[in-house]
Design a protein around this motif. Structure first.
Motif, PDB file in Angstrom:
ATOM      1  N   SER A  93     -72.115 -81.292  -8.352  1.00 19.32           N
ATOM      2  CA  SER A  93     -73.543 -81.097  -8.134  1.00 19.32           C
ATOM      3  C   SER A  93     -74.130 -82.066  -7.114  1.00 19.32           C
ATOM      4  CB  SER A  93     -74.310 -81.196  -9.459  1.00 19.32           C
ATOM      5  OG  SER A  93     -74.035 -82.405 -10.123  1.00 19.32           O
ATOM      6  N   ILE A  94     -73.278 -82.901  -6.461  1.00 17.99           N
ATOM      7  CA  ILE A  94     -73.767 -83.581  -5.270  1.00 17.99           C
ATOM      8  C   ILE A  94     -74.089 -82.551  -4.191  1.00 17.99           C
ATOM      9  CG2 ILE A  94     -72.587 -85.766  -5.694  1.00 17.99           C
ATOM     10  CD1 ILE A  94     -70.414 -84.912  -3.708  1.00 17.99           C
ATOM     11  N   ASN A  95     -73.522 -81.340  -4.304  1.00 20.17           N
ATOM     12  CA  ASN A  95     -73.801 -80.268  -3.345  1.00 20.17           C
ATOM     13  C   ASN A  95     -75.111 -79.581  -3.733  1.00 20.17           C
ATOM     14  OD1 ASN A  95     -73.737 -77.790  -1.797  1.00 20.17           O
ATOM     15  ND2 ASN A  95     -71.569 -78.198  -1.466  1.00 20.17           N
ATOM     16  N   PHE A  96     -76.064 -79.562  -2.812  1.00 26.25           N
ATOM     17  CA  PHE A  96     -77.392 -79.042  -3.153  1.00 26.25           C
ATOM     18  C   PHE A  96     -77.356 -77.578  -3.576  1.00 26.25           C
ATOM     19  CE2 PHE A  96     -81.460 -77.027  -2.163  1.00 26.25           C
ATOM     20  CZ  PHE A  96     -82.293 -77.793  -2.967  1.00 26.25           C
ATOM     21  N   ALA A  97     -76.394 -76.804  -3.090  1.00 24.87           N
ATOM     22  CA  ALA A  97     -76.319 -75.390  -3.488  1.00 24.87           C
ATOM     23  C   ALA A  97     -76.170 -75.246  -4.998  1.00 24.87           C
ATOM     24  CB  ALA A  97     -75.170 -74.696  -2.766  1.00 24.87           C
TER      25      ALA A  97
ATOM     26  N   VAL B 142     -74.434 -77.446   2.907  1.00 27.95           N
ATOM     27  CA  VAL B 142     -73.414 -77.049   1.924  1.00 27.95           C
ATOM     28  C   VAL B 142     -72.061 -77.621   2.318  1.00 27.95           C
ATOM     29  CG1 VAL B 142     -72.134 -75.077   1.004  1.00 27.95           C
ATOM     30  CG2 VAL B 142     -74.628 -74.976   1.172  1.00 27.95           C
ATOM     31  N   LEU B 143     -71.715 -77.518   3.599  1.00 30.18           N
ATOM     32  CA  LEU B 143     -70.417 -78.013   4.059  1.00 30.18           C
ATOM     33  C   LEU B 143     -70.329 -79.534   3.986  1.00 30.18           C
ATOM     34  CD1 LEU B 143     -69.758 -75.703   7.150  1.00 30.18           C
ATOM     35  CD2 LEU B 143     -68.675 -75.599   4.895  1.00 30.18           C
ATOM     36  N   MET B 144     -71.445 -80.231   4.265  1.00 30.73           N
ATOM     37  CA  MET B 144     -71.423 -81.691   4.216  1.00 30.73           C
ATOM     38  C   MET B 144     -71.300 -82.186   2.783  1.00 30.73           C
ATOM     39  SD  MET B 144     -74.087 -84.456   5.905  1.00 30.73           S
ATOM     40  CE  MET B 144     -73.738 -83.906   7.574  1.00 30.73           C
ATOM     41  N   GLY B 145     -71.942 -81.509   1.835  1.00 29.17           N
ATOM     42  CA  GLY B 145     -71.864 -81.923   0.429  1.00 29.17           C
ATOM     43  C   GLY B 145     -72.558 -83.256   0.223  1.00 29.17           C
ATOM     44  N   LEU B 146     -71.806 -84.326   0.170  1.00 28.32           N
ATOM     45  CA  LEU B 146     -72.370 -85.671   0.163  1.00 28.32           C
ATOM     46  C   LEU B 146     -72.793 -86.021   1.576  1.00 28.32           C
ATOM     47  CD1 LEU B 146     -72.722 -88.298  -1.636  1.00 28.32           C
ATOM     48  CD2 LEU B 146     -70.567 -89.047  -0.621  1.00 28.32           C
TER      49      LEU B 146
END
Length: 463
Positions: free
Chosen positions: A221-225, A19-23
């Motif tokens: 929405s690049i963030n999997f969460a 979540v923190l990394m995002g991409l």
């Protein structure tokens, strides 16, 4: 649960770090190493659950104990108590074989609230637990920005900057973002279109040193969460049909999409074991995704402004996630395809690979006139008012649904958010009080040119 990158150079990280990394730091998108499979017995048990209870069970599969269950339950309960309907995402029957899944009962009247209320609370939780700084950076074609801002405004330890294309979102969408005057919110109106905003975001996140120094976190929405939260309503819609006695066997879903996130969530739900029939991909004139499904060519075309502006997107940020599964989870092959796209602006598939794409999806492009005609017809025949994006989904559903099938069209926004289109067909609507009140509020935004340097300069001042 381990998360890995579609390009193979990030692996072995947990849910919170994903979540923190995002991409992904290698430029790829993060996905679970293994997609959990849900048995028929579990599906039968889940059929009895409320929306928050179902969300908790699905989220627990992907957090895998990393967030204590009681903490996760509190996050879920806090996220969905803000919705105006007790079912969170109620299902409405329009006609035989067609239902609309209303995803717009959250604070900003758009489906993005379903993921971003959760992600906002999750970021606040992580900030508190890790005593960490959260600087959120995102781009919007209209709805993501307002939902993201609403999810984190006023929250301690979090700042958020949202880019939107100047003059290319609806007036209500613009007002929902820019009438917020919280000190932790910055709105940048960018000269250009959404693809320019999205490109800037991706390139800033790809600058790993800058990303780490300024604690950049992704809200897009690049963030999997984001994807994870959206899978829940596919399950919930299926269960609502089953509980009503309507659903039997598989159910089709028709999804208006521009960034490929919403329909990828349906693809993920299907891979988890939900009995999904057709996944119908609905686009407007910006139809790069429709052309890929039908012709095997992924190549940006001419940009069009339409009555469904949230889908006025050429380069879909979640497409790489689908490529990863289409290529048999081969990160090397995905890296080669994405490098080819960077250099040549085109990805082509054919033969058995294209056949697989067409087994996974059906696709239709719904142009402006058809969109408005669908709104008018459904309103006249059934007394139900669609927003323009939902109308694209309903029109696409009509093209692909056989008489014996059941299809759910995703209603992604309240029609009051797009009154410019509704007025064109002489339909008068009453705005919800929360939206009507926006027109009397001052706006707060800064106009910048569509360059990385201009945006970075504003970020440095803000962060």
């Amino acid at each position: 649960m381990e998360y890995i990158s579609t390009r193979g150079k990030v692996a072995g990280i947990g849910f919170i770090d994903a979540v923190l990394m995002g991409l992904g730091d290698d430029g790829g998108l993060l996905v679970p190493k293994h997609i959990p499979h849900v048995s028929d017995d579990t599906l039968a048990q889940w059929q009895k659950l409320s929306y928050p209870e179902l969300a908790l069970e699905i989220f627990a599969l992907y957090t895998d104990g990393e967030i204590p269950r009681e903490d996760l339950k509190q996050l879920v309960d806090d996220s969905y108590k803000t919705f105006r309907d007790k079912d969170v995402t109620p299902l409405r029957r329009i006609k035989d074989g067609l239902h609309v899944l209303e995803l717009f009962h959250g604070p900003t009247f758009a489906f993005k609230d379903i993921a971003l209320q959760f992600l906002g609370n999750l970021y606040s939780y992580i900030s508190h637990e890790k005593n960490s700084i959260i600087h959120i950076l995102g781009a919007t074609s209209g709805d993501t920005g307002a939902s993201a801002i609403e999810g984190v405004r006023g929250k301690k330890g979090i700042k958020i900057c949202i880019l939107h294309p100047n003059g290319k979102v609806s007036k209500v969408q613009e007002l929902q973002m820019t009438t917020v005057d919280d000190a932790n919110v910055l709105n940048l109106s960018v000269e250009g279109n959404f693809d320019d905003c999205q490109r800037i975001i991706k390139e800033l996140f790809a600058d790993v040193a800058f990303k780490q120094e300024y604690h950049l976190r992704a809200i897009n929405s690049i963030n999997f969460a984001r994807i994870l939260a959206q899978t829940v309503y596919y399950f919930y819609a299926y269960f609502q049909l089953a509980n009503s006695g309507t659903g039997a066997g598989t159910v089709n879903f028709s999804v208006p999409t521009g960034n490929f996130g919403d329909i990828f969530a349906g693809f993920l739900a299907k891979k988890m074991g939900l009995p999904v029939g057709k996944l119908i991909l609905a686009t407007n004139e910006n139809n790069i995704l429709e052309r890929f499904v039908n012709e095997g060519v992924y190549q940006p075309g001419e940009f069009h402004m339409t009555y469904s502006p949230s889908m006025d997107i050429q380069v879909a940020s979640n497409f790489e996630r689908y490529l990863y599964y289409l290529q048999g989870e081969d990160a090397t092959a995905v890296s080669a395809l994405m490098e080819g796209f960077r250099q040549k602006g085109r990805i082509t598939v054919s033969g058995e690979t294209l056949e697989q794409v067409q087994r996974d999806f059906a696709a239709a492009s719904v142009e402006n006139d058809d969109c408005l005609a669908t709104i008018g017809q459904v309103h006249d025949d059934f007394g139900y008012l669609l927003d323009p994006h939902t109308a694209c989904g309903v029109a696409a559903a009509d093209r692909f649904t056989a008489k014996s099938e059941v299809t759910v069209a995703l209603a992604t926004a309240h029609p009051a958010k797009f009154n410019e289109a509704i007025e064109l067909i002489q339909i008068e609507q009453t705005f919800p009080a929360q939206i009507q009140a926006l027109f009397d509020k001052p706006q707060h935004q800064k106009l910048v040119d569509g360059s990385n340097s201009a945006v970075k300069a504003e970020l440095l001042k803000f962060f």
